[in-house]
Scaffold this motif. Structure first.
Motif, PDB file in Angstrom:
ATOM      1  N   THR A 157       1.366   7.194  -6.616  1.00 47.75           N
ATOM      2  CA  THR A 157       0.381   8.207  -6.830  1.00 47.75           C
ATOM      3  C   THR A 157       1.100   9.341  -6.685  1.00 47.75           C
ATOM      4  O   THR A 157       0.765  10.582  -7.423  1.00 47.75           O
ATOM      5  CB  THR A 157      -0.847   7.918  -6.018  1.00 47.75           C
TER       6      THR A 157
ATOM      7  N   ARG B 200       1.967   1.944  -3.325  1.00 46.77           N
ATOM      8  CA  ARG B 200       0.813   2.559  -4.091  1.00 46.77           C
ATOM      9  C   ARG B 200       0.677   3.946  -3.947  1.00 46.77           C
ATOM     10  O   ARG B 200       0.503   5.014  -4.929  1.00 46.77           O
ATOM     11  CB  ARG B 200      -0.479   1.979  -3.992  1.00 46.77           C
ATOM     12  N   VAL B 201       0.930   4.385  -2.649  1.00 45.94           N
ATOM     13  CA  VAL B 201       0.852   5.888  -2.417  1.00 45.94           C
ATOM     14  C   VAL B 201       2.174   6.811  -3.099  1.00 45.94           C
ATOM     15  O   VAL B 201       1.774   7.705  -3.739  1.00 45.94           O
ATOM     16  CB  VAL B 201       0.923   5.986  -0.765  1.00 45.94           C
TER      17      VAL B 201
ATOM     18  N   THR C 261      -5.983   5.072  -3.652  1.00 49.43           N
ATOM     19  CA  THR C 261      -5.640   4.124  -2.707  1.00 49.43           C
ATOM     20  C   THR C 261      -6.314   3.792  -1.666  1.00 49.43           C
ATOM     21  O   THR C 261      -6.225   2.763  -0.816  1.00 49.43           O
ATOM     22  CB  THR C 261      -4.080   4.634  -2.155  1.00 49.43           C
TER      23      THR C 261
ATOM     24  N   MET D 297       0.824  -1.321  -0.188  1.00 43.16           N
ATOM     25  CA  MET D 297       0.092   0.131   0.045  1.00 43.16           C
ATOM     26  C   MET D 297       0.820   1.213   0.171  1.00 43.16           C
ATOM     27  O   MET D 297       0.649   2.139  -0.580  1.00 43.16           O
ATOM     28  CB  MET D 297      -0.862   0.131   1.267  1.00 43.16           C
TER      29      MET D 297
END
Length: 418
Positions: free
Chosen positions: A87, A83-84, A128, A80
């Motif tokens: 972004t 993914r942040v 996310t 996770m």
């Protein structure tokens, strides 16, 4: 301008992404071995649950207040986090991953970046599911201060730009000096004894006085609070100087064979992490210990070097098991072991020993093949020393699924019948 993007209650937020019914309910995440609280939702904080408190001390509160408890799921949290960060990279080519839940992001100096900060916050949340706070300033230290205030202030709504803000002096005045990034407890205590208790007082101190009583790093912090950049953005982090993999056991073990199985897994993981960084190690450190609160407390460490830096798991593991046997004492109950790889260097240009007869090119190809096969959540290739025993595994009775990294544990959605 620099933005500090900070994920709110990150471990808890990761769990809530896949359990949305937990929004508004108290949630905590535990440390390794389900020992202490390491992440709390705002609702859990409101109940008075402190960071680091052992689970057994608040078990009654957990049960009476229906607090949802999770074991650490670092595979999920790491994915996770990635993914942040991916972004954030869509907003700027310069992103410094400061920690698993924080990143500095370079922004254009357009005067007021509040709208840009809100766009970052909304996009990260939408893409996310992770809520973030955004602090903006001309330096890292000011951005960090702004993010801390943005997280707590209902008026800021998660975004605060302190660059050229008339609120800046007030923000410094209400901030204890110990809350400033780079000011540790020891320095904070010394400043307090000198009458400096707020960040505003620190910023306005004389430079010569700071250097006379502290070091250059404290002066850099002061200059950053004045808006002078002393800490550059580092989109390309420095290469690691060491890699450690260790774990406390779920229950004590006394068998050398079980210790070898545990250590073998830690060595394999450490070597894999090292190869991901394209590094090799020259020194290996193996350690183990019993429970420090028992009468028979024992802890020891053994160190060995390689004539030629190595990234070969088999070679490192062979040496690690020799070191473990050297410090192992029979009849004791061990609760922890681990390995540290030291003196890391670029694996592509290591100085080889004159007498090194190992085929390093073949070894590199083999390790690359193994790493490729082990990319999935299932570890397809294991070393024989990694005996599949659960005697030493950490307690993780509340662990969630590997929602994003294991095909067998993907979230399932059932369509409502009409």
């Amino acid at each position: 301008m620099i933005a500090l993007v900070d994920c709110n209650n990150f471990y808890v937020s990761c769990e809530r992404v896949f359990r949305p019914e937990l929004e508004g309910r108290p949630v905590v995440v535990l440390s390794n071995n389900d020992g202490c609280i390491i992440s709390r939702s705002n609702e859990a904080k409101a109940l008075g649950i402190a960071m680091g408190v052992p689970l057994f001390k608040i078990r009654t509160l957990i049960e009476t207040q229906k607090v949802e408890v999770f074991s650490s799921n670092y595979t999920l949290y790491g994915d996770m986090s990635a993914r942040v960060m991916q972004t954030l990279a869509t907003f700027s080519p310069e992103v410094e991953c400061y920690s698993i839940d924080e990143a500095f992001v370079s922004l254009p100096d357009t005067g007021d970046n509040t709208d840009r900060g809100r766009e970052i916050k909304e996009t990260v949340g939408r893409w996310t599911g992770i809520p973030v706070s955004v602090g903006i300033g001309p330096t890292k230290t000011i951005a960090k201060l702004a993010a801390g205030i943005a997280k707590k202030s209902s008026k800021a709504r998660g975004v605060l730009d302190l660059a050229g803000s008339s609120y800046y002096d007030h923000a410094l005045e209400i901030t204890p000096v110990g809350d400033i990034w780079g000011i540790g407890r020891r320095i904070s205590d010394k400043l307090n004894k000198s009458g400096i208790v707020t960040a505003l007082q620190l910023r306005d101190m004389d430079d010569k006085w700071i250097l006379r009583h502290f070091n250059i790093n404290v002066l850099r912090t002061v200059l950053e609070l004045r808006g002078e950049i002393c800490l550059e953005l580092e989109p390309c982090p420095e290469a690691k100087k060491s890699i450690t993999v260790s774990r406390s056991f779920g229950k004590p073990i006394d068998s050398l064979e079980d210790l070898q199985g545990a250590l073998a897994q830690f060595v394999a993981r450490a070597a894999e992490k090292m190869r991901q960084e394209k590094l090799a190690t020259s020194v290996i450190n193996v350690f183990l210990s019993t429970n420090r609160f028992n009468d028979q407390y024992y802890a020891n460490v053994a160190v060995a070097g390689f004539e030629t830096p190595s990234s070969d798991t088999g070679e490192i593991l062979e040496q690690a098991l020799v070191l473990l046997a050297r410090i192992y004492q029979p009849g004791l109950h061990y609760v922890k072991t681990g390995v540290t790889l030291l003196e890391l260097c670029d694996a592509t240009c290591c100085q080889r020993s004159l007498f090194d007869e190992k085929d390093r090119e073949r070894s590199a190809r083999l390790m690359s093949a193994i790493d490729s096969l082990n990319q999935s959540a299932r570890k397809n290739i294991r070393w024989a020393s990694e005996k599949l025993s659960d005697k030493w595994q950490s307690n993780a009775g509340h662990k969630s699924q590997a929602y994003t990294t294991n095909w067998d544990e993907l979230p399932s959605v059932a369509a409502e019948k009409r």
